[in-house]
Scaffold this motif. Structure first.
Motif, PDB file in Angstrom:
ATOM      1  N   LYS A 232      67.630  -6.816   4.381  1.00 29.74           N
ATOM      2  CA  LYS A 232      68.526  -6.265   3.355  1.00 29.74           C
ATOM      3  C   LYS A 232      68.282  -4.766   3.200  1.00 29.74           C
ATOM      4  O   LYS A 232      69.235  -3.996   3.089  1.00 29.74           O
TER       5      LYS A 232
ATOM      6  N   THR B  47      70.033  -2.996   5.944  1.00 28.64           N
ATOM      7  CA  THR B  47      71.492  -2.961   5.759  1.00 28.64           C
ATOM      8  C   THR B  47      71.865  -1.908   4.726  1.00 28.64           C
ATOM      9  O   THR B  47      72.838  -1.158   4.908  1.00 28.64           O
ATOM     10  N   ILE B  48      71.097  -1.849   3.629  1.00 27.93           N
ATOM     11  CA  ILE B  48      71.376  -0.854   2.584  1.00 27.93           C
ATOM     12  C   ILE B  48      71.197   0.558   3.143  1.00 27.93           C
ATOM     13  O   ILE B  48      72.014   1.450   2.902  1.00 27.93           O
TER      14      ILE B  48
ATOM     15  N   ASP C 214      71.596   1.483   6.203  1.00 29.32           N
ATOM     16  CA  ASP C 214      72.773   1.750   7.053  1.00 29.32           C
ATOM     17  C   ASP C 214      73.986   2.097   6.204  1.00 29.32           C
ATOM     18  O   ASP C 214      74.724   3.039   6.515  1.00 29.32           O
ATOM     19  N   ALA C 215      74.197   1.313   5.118  1.00 31.34           N
ATOM     20  CA  ALA C 215      75.384   1.525   4.277  1.00 31.34           C
ATOM     21  C   ALA C 215      75.369   2.919   3.651  1.00 31.34           C
ATOM     22  O   ALA C 215      76.400   3.594   3.589  1.00 31.34           O
ATOM     23  N   GLN C 216      74.196   3.365   3.200  1.00 30.53           N
ATOM     24  CA  GLN C 216      74.130   4.685   2.556  1.00 30.53           C
ATOM     25  C   GLN C 216      74.187   5.811   3.585  1.00 30.53           C
ATOM     26  O   GLN C 216      74.792   6.854   3.329  1.00 30.53           O
ATOM     27  N   ARG C 217      73.565   5.602   4.740  1.00 28.34           N
ATOM     28  CA  ARG C 217      73.667   6.623   5.800  1.00 28.34           C
ATOM     29  C   ARG C 217      75.121   6.770   6.239  1.00 28.34           C
ATOM     30  O   ARG C 217      75.586   7.863   6.550  1.00 28.34           O
ATOM     31  N   ALA C 218      75.860   5.644   6.253  1.00 26.91           N
ATOM     32  CA  ALA C 218      77.272   5.691   6.649  1.00 26.91           C
ATOM     33  C   ALA C 218      78.103   6.469   5.648  1.00 26.91           C
ATOM     34  O   ALA C 218      79.221   6.880   5.944  1.00 26.91           O
ATOM     35  N   ARG C 219      77.572   6.659   4.428  1.00 27.31           N
ATOM     36  CA  ARG C 219      78.278   7.489   3.430  1.00 27.31           C
ATOM     37  C   ARG C 219      77.712   8.903   3.404  1.00 27.31           C
ATOM     38  O   ARG C 219      77.856   9.632   2.431  1.00 27.31           O
ATOM     39  N   GLY C 220      77.000   9.251   4.455  1.00 30.78           N
ATOM     40  CA  GLY C 220      76.549  10.636   4.602  1.00 30.78           C
ATOM     41  C   GLY C 220      75.196  10.939   4.002  1.00 30.78           C
ATOM     42  O   GLY C 220      74.793  12.106   3.939  1.00 30.78           O
ATOM     43  N   LEU C 221      74.474   9.919   3.533  1.00 30.35           N
ATOM     44  CA  LEU C 221      73.163  10.170   2.921  1.00 30.35           C
ATOM     45  C   LEU C 221      72.150  10.530   4.009  1.00 30.35           C
ATOM     46  O   LEU C 221      71.986   9.799   4.971  1.00 30.35           O
ATOM     47  N   GLU C 222      71.499  11.672   3.817  1.00 27.96           N
ATOM     48  CA  GLU C 222      70.449  12.098   4.751  1.00 27.96           C
ATOM     49  C   GLU C 222      69.138  11.455   4.315  1.00 27.96           C
ATOM     50  O   GLU C 222      68.704  11.646   3.180  1.00 27.96           O
TER      51      GLU C 222
ATOM     52  N   PRO D 175      69.490   5.735  -4.171  1.00 24.58           N
ATOM     53  CA  PRO D 175      70.562   4.945  -3.541  1.00 24.58           C
ATOM     54  C   PRO D 175      70.031   3.786  -2.695  1.00 24.58           C
ATOM     55  O   PRO D 175      70.768   2.850  -2.417  1.00 24.58           O
TER      56      PRO D 175
ATOM     57  N   ILE E 270      67.939   0.943  -5.752  1.00 29.49           N
ATOM     58  CA  ILE E 270      68.717   0.216  -6.771  1.00 29.49           C
ATOM     59  C   ILE E 270      69.465  -0.983  -6.161  1.00 29.49           C
ATOM     60  O   ILE E 270      69.342  -2.106  -6.659  1.00 29.49           O
ATOM     61  N   PRO E 271      70.229  -0.787  -5.067  1.00 32.72           N
ATOM     62  CA  PRO E 271      70.889  -1.976  -4.492  1.00 32.72           C
ATOM     63  C   PRO E 271      69.878  -3.027  -4.016  1.00 32.72           C
ATOM     64  O   PRO E 271      70.140  -4.221  -4.112  1.00 32.72           O
TER      65      PRO E 271
ATOM     66  N   LEU F 193      75.244   4.467  13.723  1.00 35.66           N
ATOM     67  CA  LEU F 193      74.238   3.572  13.135  1.00 35.66           C
ATOM     68  C   LEU F 193      73.435   2.896  14.244  1.00 35.66           C
ATOM     69  O   LEU F 193      72.262   2.600  14.080  1.00 35.66           O
TER      70      LEU F 193
ATOM     71  N   PHE G 132      81.353  -1.475   4.588  1.00 42.27           N
ATOM     72  CA  PHE G 132      80.522  -2.648   4.869  1.00 42.27           C
ATOM     73  C   PHE G 132      81.106  -3.897   4.220  1.00 42.27           C
ATOM     74  O   PHE G 132      81.838  -3.823   3.236  1.00 42.27           O
TER      75      PHE G 132
ATOM     76  N   ASP H  10      75.562  -3.957  -1.033  1.00 40.57           N
ATOM     77  CA  ASP H  10      74.573  -3.252  -0.220  1.00 40.57           C
ATOM     78  C   ASP H  10      74.648  -1.741  -0.417  1.00 40.57           C
ATOM     79  O   ASP H  10      73.888  -0.997   0.201  1.00 40.57           O
TER      80      ASP H  10
ATOM     81  N   PHE I 232      75.160   1.738  -6.447  1.00 43.04           N
ATOM     82  CA  PHE I 232      73.941   2.075  -7.193  1.00 43.04           C
ATOM     83  C   PHE I 232      74.199   2.998  -8.369  1.00 43.04           C
ATOM     84  O   PHE I 232      73.344   3.158  -9.238  1.00 43.04           O
TER      85      PHE I 232
END
Lengths: 258, 268
Positions: free
Chosen positions: A164, A167-168, A170-178, A192, A195-196, B52, B83, B88, B91
């Motif tokens: 998990k 996956t989280i 990946d999800a945040q990196r996909a929104r541009g999080l460095e 980010p 919390i999830p 990814l 996703f 996931d 936040f």
């Protein structure tokens, strides 16, 4: 998804032992290694009992690999710290302004030996005994069933938690999080990510609890175990002999230290 | 923005070989549905589009950028990825802040991010809930929120992972409208889905995958007419195609009006 476990499935005598017999064997190694006097007693237990058992259980390679990864850094650091910074003591080697002290090195060797015996015992148990079998064996001998569940669920949840978290990430990196780079960037990325993970885990635990209750987990009365554990008269005798050995080791340790 | 996948192979650290020499070219503005059974390699393939996952062998280029040479954060400006599980990623304390997170990461100003978030929330029908806590929304609404969070980033490529799962008829209609709007804007839309009826209706091109390989790739009507490939990929044809086949009609109608036309022609 598999549970977090070091268990290696081998067709060996150790694998076929009842988990309680294995627990008694490990307990004997542990008690003998710690209770017997002398700096070299833990090393003797490690070399004469734990290592041959690991070889007999056909897990010598993973055993040595895991043991060295943990013990070696500890041994090096404790030797340097205790050897160089032991208060007083007899210097045996001079290294510029510092010197290695005999007493510090002996203390480091004793500490490393104890760690080796303790870690080796637990590693051997983990590599040769299935956790679920051990917990069921304990439950069959009076341990609370809820404790069995808590231990097993904790082990099973570890890889789920890890998956998990990935996956989280990946999800945040996909929104541009460095998530790589300086310390500030990494700290900013924590919220980010955590919390999830925490909220998701709480939801997951709640759903698991409901699913367990829906399948009569807390019902009182006898339950059928799907895992049949082997046991024998010889193993039962062997367990009592090992318990006797533990008591003897403790008494011997007390007597010899006087 | 186009995507070029060349001889892509990917092996997970566990040793599972998920893709075997996949070649795929998606032109800018195309709407492509990727279908196949679980474990076919669909998600593994699309996770290469924003970096990814990195190819074990072969290359993936998005708008000329080799994904091996750019970070995921850099690729995120080109390929947005929605996703499957919204939980996931959620936040923030408010829906509005959640949607602004992506634009902020891409360097947009507060005003630009706020405007983009307002547009995206209006598009998914959550404008009225912009001040709510994301976890106070229903799952179907949280899925729409995750979609809005990517829409607000204005990426030229949008990848949707199982967009209609957990949605009621109204939610599916909302997502259908968004896909059509993205197509009209000339954005490249890629969806992974088991909802063949949704894909048949809104995606002009279908890529059929099984065992880490592409079995069929072409116009939706052509792919849905290939019964053997669909069987190998464990994909049921859309209901209209099955109904037409059961009635002995020739062709693979994907929309109701196409089916009605076919039926009318058969009566004549």
């Amino acid at each position: 998804m598999s549970a977090f476990s070091l268990y290696v499935d081998r067709n060996s005598g150790l694998n076929r032992l009842n988990p309680l017999t294995m627990l008694a064997l490990i307990g004997f190694c542990l008690v003998a290694g710690l209770a017997l006097p002398g700096a070299w007693a833990p090393y003797a237990v490690f070399l004469l009992a734990i290592l041959p058992l690991a070889a007999g259980g056909r897990v010598l390679r993973p055993f040595l690999s895991a043991a060295l990864k943990i013990v070696l850094p500890f041994a090096v650091s404790v030797t340097l710290i205790q050897g160089l910074f032991w208060t007083g003591g007899t210097p045996i080697v001079h290294l510029g302004p510092l010197s290695l002290k005999r007493e510090g090195l002996i203390f480091a060797a004793q500490s490393t030996g104890r760690i080796l015996a303790v870690l080796g015992s637990f590693l051997l148990l983990a590599l040769t005994t299935r956790t679920d079998a051990l917990m069921i064996a304990l439950a069959q001998h009076g341990a609370p069933k809820s404790l069995t569940y808590i231990v097993l669920a904790t082990l099973q949840i570890a890889p789920r938690f890890q998956a998990k978290a990935n996956t989280i990430l990946d999800a945040q990196r996909a929104r541009g999080l460095e998530v790589e780079g300086g310390i500030g960037r990494r700290v900013r990325a924590l919220i980010p990510l955590t919390i999830p993970l925490v909220l998701g885990s709480i939801v997951d635990i709640e759903e698991r609890a409901i699913a367990l209750e829906a399948r009569a987990f807390s019902r009182s009365g006898p339950k059928t175990s799907l895992l049949v554990l082997r046991d024998s008269h010889m193993q039962r005798i062997g367990r009592w002999v090992l318990v006797g050995g533990m008591i003897a080791a403790v008494i011997l340790g007390i007597v010899l230290r006087r | 923005m186009n995507i070029i996948v060349s001889a892509l192979s990917f092996t997970y650290p566990s040793g599972v070989e998920a893709l075997h020499g996949v070649n795929l070219a998606i032109a800018a503005g195309e709407a492509v549905a990727i279908l196949g059974e679980n474990g076919a390699g669909k998600t593994t393939l699309v996770k290469h589009f924003n970096g990814l996952l990195r190819p074990t062998r072969g290359t993936v280029a998005v708008g000329g950028w080799d994904t091996r040479e750019h970070s995921v954060a850099q690729m995120a400006a080109r390929a947005g990825y929605v996703f499957q599980n919204p939980d996931d990623q959620l936040f923030e304390r408010t829906v509005q802040a959640e949607v602004m997170f992506g634009p902020h990461n891409l360097g947009r100003t507060a005003a630009e991010a706020g405007a983009a978030a307002a547009d995206a929330l209006a598009q998914v029908g959550l404008a009225a809930q912009s001040g709510a806590n994301p976890y106070d929304l229903h799952l179907s609404e949280r899925k729409l929120l995750a979609l809005a969070a990517v829409l607000a980033m204005h990426t030229p490529v949008v990848v949707l992972d199982e967009p209609t799962t957990g949605q009621d008829a109204r939610g599916v209609a909302r997502i259908s409208g968004i896909v059509e709007a993205l197509k009209a804007e000339g954005r490249t839309v890629i969806a992974i889905s088991h909802d063949v009826d949704f894909c048949a209706e809104h995606f002009d091109r279908v890529v059929l995958m099984a065992g880490g390989l592409i079995l069929a790739d072409g116009p939706a009507a052509d792919v849905f007419a290939r019964a053997d490939d669909l069987r190998r990929a464990d994909v049921e044809p859309p209901q209209l195609v099955r109904l037409a086949s059961a009635l002995g009609l020739l062709g693979a109608p994907l929309r109701t009006e196409q089916f009605v036309d076919l039926l009318a022609q058969a009566r004549l």
